[in-house]
Design an enzyme around this catalytic site. Structure first.
Site, PDB file in Angstrom:
ATOM      1  N   ASN A   9     -57.402  -1.068 -31.586  1.00  0.00           N
ATOM      2  CA  ASN A   9     -57.682  -0.695 -32.978  1.00  0.00           C
ATOM      3  C   ASN A   9     -57.190  -1.837 -33.858  1.00  0.00           C
ATOM      4  OD1 ASN A   9     -57.813   0.418 -35.519  1.00  0.00           O
ATOM      5  ND2 ASN A   9     -56.259   2.007 -35.155  1.00  0.00           N
ATOM      6  N   TRP A  10     -58.152  -2.592 -34.393  1.00  0.00           N
ATOM      7  CA  TRP A  10     -57.760  -3.754 -35.202  1.00  0.00           C
ATOM      8  C   TRP A  10     -57.271  -3.353 -36.594  1.00  0.00           C
ATOM      9  CZ3 TRP A  10     -61.804  -8.296 -34.274  1.00  0.00           C
ATOM     10  CH2 TRP A  10     -61.637  -8.774 -32.964  1.00  0.00           C
ATOM     11  N   LYS A  11     -57.452  -2.093 -36.971  1.00  0.00           N
ATOM     12  CA  LYS A  11     -57.060  -1.629 -38.310  1.00  0.00           C
ATOM     13  C   LYS A  11     -57.673  -2.552 -39.370  1.00  0.00           C
ATOM     14  CE  LYS A  11     -53.061   0.506 -36.210  1.00  0.00           C
ATOM     15  NZ  LYS A  11     -51.705   0.998 -36.329  1.00  0.00           N
ATOM     16  N   HIS A  91     -56.873   9.258 -37.031  1.00  0.00           N
ATOM     17  CA  HIS A  91     -55.708   8.370 -36.883  1.00  0.00           C
ATOM     18  C   HIS A  91     -54.639   8.789 -37.898  1.00  0.00           C
ATOM     19  CE1 HIS A  91     -53.147   4.863 -36.810  1.00  0.00           C
ATOM     20  NE2 HIS A  91     -53.707   4.558 -35.649  1.00  0.00           N
ATOM     21  N   GLU A  93     -52.819   7.150 -39.744  1.00  0.00           N
ATOM     22  CA  GLU A  93     -52.889   6.419 -41.015  1.00  0.00           C
ATOM     23  C   GLU A  93     -53.960   7.016 -41.925  1.00  0.00           C
ATOM     24  OE1 GLU A  93     -53.207   2.517 -39.269  1.00  0.00           O
ATOM     25  OE2 GLU A  93     -51.143   2.696 -38.554  1.00  0.00           O
ATOM     26  N   GLU A 161     -50.465   9.415 -30.249  1.00  0.00           N
ATOM     27  CA  GLU A 161     -49.763   8.319 -30.910  1.00  0.00           C
ATOM     28  C   GLU A 161     -48.624   8.890 -31.760  1.00  0.00           C
ATOM     29  OE1 GLU A 161     -52.632   4.678 -31.360  1.00  0.00           O
ATOM     30  OE2 GLU A 161     -52.798   5.949 -33.120  1.00  0.00           O
ATOM     31  N   SER A 207     -46.967   0.905 -30.262  1.00  0.00           N
ATOM     32  CA  SER A 207     -46.165  -0.242 -29.787  1.00  0.00           C
ATOM     33  C   SER A 207     -46.393  -0.562 -28.308  1.00  0.00           C
ATOM     34  CB  SER A 207     -44.680  -0.018 -30.086  1.00  0.00           C
ATOM     35  OG  SER A 207     -44.461   0.018 -31.487  1.00  0.00           O
ATOM     36  N   GLY A 228     -52.704  -1.198 -31.213  1.00  0.00           N
ATOM     37  CA  GLY A 228     -52.919  -1.802 -32.518  1.00  0.00           C
ATOM     38  C   GLY A 228     -52.635  -3.299 -32.474  1.00  0.00           C
ATOM     39  N   GLY A 229     -51.443  -3.678 -32.904  1.00  0.00           N
ATOM     40  CA  GLY A 229     -51.079  -5.091 -33.058  1.00  0.00           C
ATOM     41  C   GLY A 229     -51.402  -5.964 -31.854  1.00  0.00           C
TER      42      GLY A 229
HETATM   43  P1  13P Z   1     -49.432  -0.504 -32.696  1.00  0.00           P
HETATM   44  O1  13P Z   1     -49.904  -0.789 -31.274  1.00  0.00           O
HETATM   45  O2  13P Z   1     -49.519  -1.682 -33.582  1.00  0.00           O
HETATM   46  O3  13P Z   1     -48.118   0.193 -32.690  1.00  0.00           O
HETATM   47  O4  13P Z   1     -50.510   0.548 -33.310  1.00  0.00           O
HETATM   48  C1  13P Z   1     -50.838   1.678 -32.596  1.00  0.00           C
HETATM   49  C2  13P Z   1     -51.982   2.326 -33.264  1.00  0.00           C
HETATM   50  O5  13P Z   1     -51.820   2.921 -34.325  1.00  0.00           O
HETATM   51  C3  13P Z   1     -53.294   2.220 -32.627  1.00  0.00           C
HETATM   52  O6  13P Z   1     -54.214   3.089 -33.208  1.00  0.00           O
END
Ligand code: 13P
Length: 247
Positions: A9-11, A91, A93, A161, A207, A228-229
């Protein structure tokens, strides 16, 4: 054997220059790679599907309605029209910053299915819930509130998550991950029956890094990760994919 999926997920990260990471990731895929999904920002979807090769592309959200006066939103049919095959719904967020309720998430999952997309449906507890020992209640409530009845073995992937683990570098212990994933699996089997309940892939997210992926993938009911990251750079995501392939 359940499908294994490594989803990134590149957000809100990446302009067209980031498509080179997709090309780089293609080149780094191990021969026995599990299913790999990248969810870039919406403006990149069309171009991403053109360069993705064996990598599936997904959106990060969709609207629950087919069309209409919803400025700035995109429908599931629009996502499918780009050639994408997945969409993330619910998600944390989106649940927090856009006040999405379980009912909204359920409607979005149904909209995704109607457009032929697989929904990656996210659930997860906040730190207060974890500290108050309410994790399983919260997860159970999110599952019953946001998973529609029409779940099949192929139209839905669930991502657990924990909110406190997202982008923080804090990861639950393996036992905590096992506890929640086993609980989700049991709930799915109770509600949808053995065949469907056992076939839905469960991803862990929060993470996930090359250094911890192999440990997380040891859990029986962890069928992959939503990253994510560490999905932004092919050099970080590829070892996570390889760890999943080996698990
Ligand atoms: P991180 O891997 O950056 O913690 O993000 C997880 C995430 O929210 C994937 O949707």
């Amino acid at each position: 054997m359940r499908r294994k999926i490594a989803a990134g997920n590149w957000k809100m990260n990446g302009t067209s220059a980031a498509l080179t990471e997709l090309e780089a990731l293609r080149a780094l895929l191990p021969p026995d790679a599990p299913e790999v999904v990248i969810c870039p920002p919406a403006p990149l979807l069309f171009r991403a599907t053109e360069t993705a090769g064996p990598i599936a592309i997904g959106a990060q959200d969709c609207h629950m309605q087919d069309a209409g006066a919803f400025t700035g939103d995109i429908s599931a049919a629009m996502v499918a029209d780009t050639g994408a095959s997945y969409v993330i719904v619910g998600h944390s967020e989106r649940r927090s910053a856009h006040e999405e309720s379980n009912a909204n998430v359920r409607d979005k999952a149904e909209a995704a299915w109607a457009a032929g997309l697989t929904a990656i449906l996210c659930i997860g507890e906040a730190l207060e819930d974890r500290e108050a020992d309410n994790t399983l209640d919260i997860i159970g409530g999110q599952l019953s509130g946001s998973l529609p009845d029409g779940v099949s073995a192929t139209n839905t992937v669930i991502a657990y998550e924990p909110i406190w683990a997202i982008g923080t570098g804090k990861v639950p212990t393996l036992d905590q991950i096992i506890e929640v994933h086993d609980f989700i699996r049991a709930r799915l089997i109770t509600r949808f029956g053995q065949d469907i309940g056992d076939a839905i892939p469960l991803l862990y997210g929060g993470s996930v890094k090359p250094e911890n992926a192999a440990t997380i993938f040891r859990a029986d009911n962890v069928d992959g990760a939503l990253v994510g990251g560490a999905s932004l750079k092919a050099a970080d995501f590829a070892p996570i994919i390889t760890a999943l392939a080996k698990s």
